[in-house]
Design a protein around this motif. Structure first.
Motif, PDB file in Angstrom:
ATOM      1  N   GLU A 338      39.447  73.441 -50.253  1.00 61.19           N
ATOM      2  CA  GLU A 338      40.740  73.687 -49.617  1.00 61.19           C
ATOM      3  C   GLU A 338      40.887  72.895 -48.417  1.00 61.19           C
ATOM      4  OE1 GLU A 338      43.155  75.165 -50.960  1.00 61.19           O
ATOM      5  OE2 GLU A 338      41.948  76.128 -52.373  1.00 61.19           O
ATOM      6  N   LEU A 339      39.963  72.453 -47.692  1.00 59.32           N
ATOM      7  CA  LEU A 339      39.927  71.590 -46.625  1.00 59.32           C
ATOM      8  C   LEU A 339      40.148  70.039 -46.971  1.00 59.32           C
ATOM      9  CD1 LEU A 339      37.337  72.924 -44.003  1.00 59.32           C
ATOM     10  CD2 LEU A 339      39.911  72.951 -43.700  1.00 59.32           C
ATOM     11  N   ALA A 340      39.453  69.694 -48.194  1.00 60.53           N
ATOM     12  CA  ALA A 340      39.403  68.422 -48.620  1.00 60.53           C
ATOM     13  C   ALA A 340      40.896  68.204 -49.260  1.00 60.53           C
ATOM     14  CB  ALA A 340      38.675  68.196 -49.743  1.00 60.53           C
ATOM     15  N   GLU A 344      44.251  65.643 -47.362  1.00 57.65           N
ATOM     16  CA  GLU A 344      44.833  64.389 -47.700  1.00 57.65           C
ATOM     17  C   GLU A 344      46.459  64.175 -47.348  1.00 57.65           C
ATOM     18  OE1 GLU A 344      44.990  65.437 -52.068  1.00 57.65           O
ATOM     19  OE2 GLU A 344      42.655  64.978 -52.320  1.00 57.65           O
ATOM     20  N   THR A 345      46.960  65.289 -46.696  1.00 59.71           N
ATOM     21  CA  THR A 345      48.236  65.185 -46.211  1.00 59.71           C
ATOM     22  C   THR A 345      48.381  65.537 -44.708  1.00 59.71           C
ATOM     23  OG1 THR A 345      48.511  67.432 -46.785  1.00 59.71           O
ATOM     24  CG2 THR A 345      49.444  65.938 -48.410  1.00 59.71           C
ATOM     25  N   ALA A 346      47.280  65.978 -44.146  1.00 56.74           N
ATOM     26  CA  ALA A 346      47.442  66.493 -42.730  1.00 56.74           C
ATOM     27  C   ALA A 346      46.967  65.393 -41.858  1.00 56.74           C
ATOM     28  CB  ALA A 346      46.325  67.491 -42.518  1.00 56.74           C
ATOM     29  N   PRO A 348      45.949  63.401 -37.986  1.00 55.54           N
ATOM     30  CA  PRO A 348      44.943  63.591 -37.021  1.00 55.54           C
ATOM     31  C   PRO A 348      44.998  64.944 -36.034  1.00 55.54           C
ATOM     32  CG  PRO A 348      46.068  61.809 -36.492  1.00 55.54           C
ATOM     33  CD  PRO A 348      46.731  62.107 -37.715  1.00 55.54           C
ATOM     34  N   ARG A 349      46.193  65.179 -35.834  1.00 57.98           N
ATOM     35  CA  ARG A 349      46.317  66.393 -34.978  1.00 57.98           C
ATOM     36  C   ARG A 349      46.896  67.682 -35.479  1.00 57.98           C
ATOM     37  NH1 ARG A 349      45.646  64.810 -29.714  1.00 57.98           N
ATOM     38  NH2 ARG A 349      45.497  62.755 -29.287  1.00 57.98           N
ATOM     39  N   SER A 350      46.609  67.698 -36.906  1.00 57.06           N
ATOM     40  CA  SER A 350      47.110  68.825 -37.414  1.00 57.06           C
ATOM     41  C   SER A 350      46.250  70.243 -37.290  1.00 57.06           C
ATOM     42  CB  SER A 350      47.064  68.590 -39.019  1.00 57.06           C
ATOM     43  OG  SER A 350      48.202  67.430 -39.138  1.00 57.06           O
ATOM     44  N   THR A 351      46.904  71.247 -37.372  1.00 54.67           N
ATOM     45  CA  THR A 351      46.202  72.274 -37.131  1.00 54.67           C
ATOM     46  C   THR A 351      46.791  73.284 -38.066  1.00 54.67           C
ATOM     47  OG1 THR A 351      48.005  73.525 -35.772  1.00 54.67           O
ATOM     48  CG2 THR A 351      46.423  72.057 -34.607  1.00 54.67           C
ATOM     49  N   VAL A 352      45.905  74.630 -38.412  1.00 49.83           N
ATOM     50  CA  VAL A 352      45.979  75.259 -39.340  1.00 49.83           C
ATOM     51  C   VAL A 352      46.126  76.890 -38.736  1.00 49.83           C
ATOM     52  CG1 VAL A 352      44.987  76.780 -41.368  1.00 49.83           C
ATOM     53  CG2 VAL A 352      44.713  74.158 -41.183  1.00 49.83           C
TER      54      VAL A 352
END
Length: 514
Positions: A338-340, A344-346, A348-352
């Motif tokens: 799921e992280l991979a 692909e779309t996130a 560098p500073r995206s968070t979950v």
């Protein structure tokens, strides 16, 4: 002095609290021990559960038949009670059926009773010789002085050499008397009979370890390594620190030495070749020769328990923990997958955003009513209103409210046609006694006429008291109700021929009618 007696009293109470003395201290101890003695033996170490229940029931019946006082419970209940008292042990056999076996406490009680029941005293030359020889052998092993040990060995060798030379020179061989052989035999039997209880204690100790380790594994409150270390330490202590464990290790050494076993069998046979053996029973000789088998059986039982414990450890280590590791590994792989996809779309500073609490479940229906203890309460008791009850009706009064009196009605109609010359059924009905002219009797008359085929071309359903069948001749039926009131009904006219009257007279209305 007081402290000494208090300490002795505490030790004695502790001994009486053990299952062995609790068995001997009970009212039914003779009966229980007699059942154990009759049901189990050296060759029959375990008995199928249902079979033992039936045997105990048979023993109870036999003793009752000769007037002996016995416990007031059946065989199954007694066996369960003895199992709870730690005198019987129930387990599943190799065939999948439950079976009973005696515990070490029951074996000790039987051994004590058998020892007290012997006629021959155990303090004998044979026993004292055994003690002296054992003490001499242990003293030689205990003395670390090399010279002293050599001196003892020299003395033994000299004595043996002198005896050999004497015999080789034609010296007389002094044969043991029957009394001496009996003393030696009793001494051996006393030692041999203690082996089953010794082995059983080792077996029960291993079984106790098994239960404790299984509970530790299921609780998962301690690391597996700690449980394994405790198992190994307990195993070492069991086999080295207790008399039963040391006896078990000695038995294993004996069984591994085939030459020693062969020598033991030969020695047992030599003892039974002496004339004193003629005084022994066949069972005693067979039991004496089965000493090696007894040792083998005891060792096998203990090893079976140890193998079961080892199997439990292996299965838990190999299966239980591996399953958990695989589940964790599978979960981590799914997270990486799921992280991979997310990377692909996130940016560098995206968070979950991770939910701390699970989402709301969408269910179509939830139970709205729960268990209410009040719903199962008994209803309140009924009020006693018997004082207001009306007077009960008589049988004749109740009959007037019932259906047609077919028997009386048949006899009256037959009499009216054969004696009184009635022209029709209506004419005969109007001549009857008022008790037989109730409105319901009209239906009875129609039933009777139908049974003799006297009703032809008439719709009987039209004779309902309100209207006659259309186009059919009618006649009036003057009825009298039970209260005395009258009413007239128009009913299709019915006539009876002589054959109809005879057929009506011959009708059978069952066992309650003439």
């Amino acid at each position: 002095m007081v402290s000494d007696i208090a300490g002795e009293l505490a030790r004695v109470r502790d001994a009486f609290d053990r299952p062995t003395l609790r068995l001997l201290d009970r009212k039914w101890a003779p009966f229980v021990l007699a059942v154990f003695k009759s049901s189990f033996s050296r060759d029959r170490r375990s008995v199928q559960a249902d079979r033992l229940h039936a045997q105990v029931d048979a023993y109870l019946a036999d003793l009752k038949s000769i007037g002996t006082d016995v416990p007031g419970r059946n065989g199954r209940a007694l066996c369960v009670q003895w199992m709870n008292d730690l005198w019987l042990y129930r387990e599943t056999g190799e065939d999948g059926e439950e079976q009973y076996s005696l515990t070490s406490h029951a074996l000790e009680a039987l051994l004590l009773v058998e020892g007290l029941a012997r006629d021959r005293a155990l303090i004998s030359e044979s026993r004292l010789t055994t003690i002296v020889d054992t003490v001499r052998h242990r003293a030689t092993q205990a003395n670390p002085d090399r010279d002293e040990r050599i001196r003892r060995l020299d003395l033994e060798m000299a004595a043996l050499a002198a005896e050999r030379d004497r015999l080789a020179g034609g010296g007389e061989i002094a044969a043991a008397s029957n009394s001496q052989m009996h003393e030696g035999y009793d001494n051996l039997i006393d030692l041999i009979t203690q082996l089953p209880s010794d082995f059983k204690r080792v077996e029960e100790s291993v079984a106790g370890m098994h239960r404790q380790i299984v509970n530790d594994f299921r609780g998962e409150e301690r690391p597996i390594s700690e449980v394994l270390d405790e198992y190994l330490s307990k195993t070492d202590a069991l086999m080295s620190s207790t008399a039963e464990g040391r006896a078990f290790e000695g038995a294993i050494v004996l069984l591994r030495d085939e030459s020693l076993l062969a020598a033991l069998k030969n020695d047992l046979e030599s003892i039974l070749l002496h004339p004193f053996a003629l005084e022994l029973s066949a069972e005693e000789r067979r039991s004496f020769m089965g000493t090696v088998s007894l040792i083998r059986k005891g060792v096998d039982d203990v090893l079976t328990q140890r193998n079961g414990l080892t199997t439990t450890l292996r299965e838990h280590i190999v299966n239980h923990d591996v399953v958990k590791d695989r589940e964790l590994e599978r979960l981590l792989r799914e997270i990486n997958k799921e992280l991979a996809i997310w990377m692909e779309t996130a940016g560098p500073r995206s968070t979950v955003t991770a939910e701390l609490m699970p989402g709301t479940l969408e269910l179509e229906h939830l139970r709205e009513r729960f268990y209410d203890p009040g719903a199962h309460k008994a209803p309140p008791p009924l009020e006693d209103v018997s004082a207001f009850a009306p007077e009960p009706q008589s049988l004749d009064a109740m009959r007037t409210q019932g259906g047609p009196l077919l028997g009386e009605l048949r006899d009256a109609i037959v009499s009216a046609f054969t004696t009184d010359g009635a022209a029709s059924v209506g004419d005969a009905f109007n001549r009857l006694d008022p008790a037989l002219r109730r409105p319901v009797e009209i239906l009875g008359l129609l039933q009777l006429a139908t049974q003799v085929d006297a009703v032809t071309g008439i719709d009987a359903s039209a004779a309902d008291g309100s209207a006659a069948a259309e186009g059919a001749p009618t006649e009036a039926f003057d009825t009298v109700r039970p209260d005395g009131s009258r009413r007239t009904f128009s009913v299709p006219r019915i006539t009876l021929t002589d054959d109809d009257t005879a057929a009506l007279a011959a009708l059978n209305y069952g066992p309650d009618h003439d």
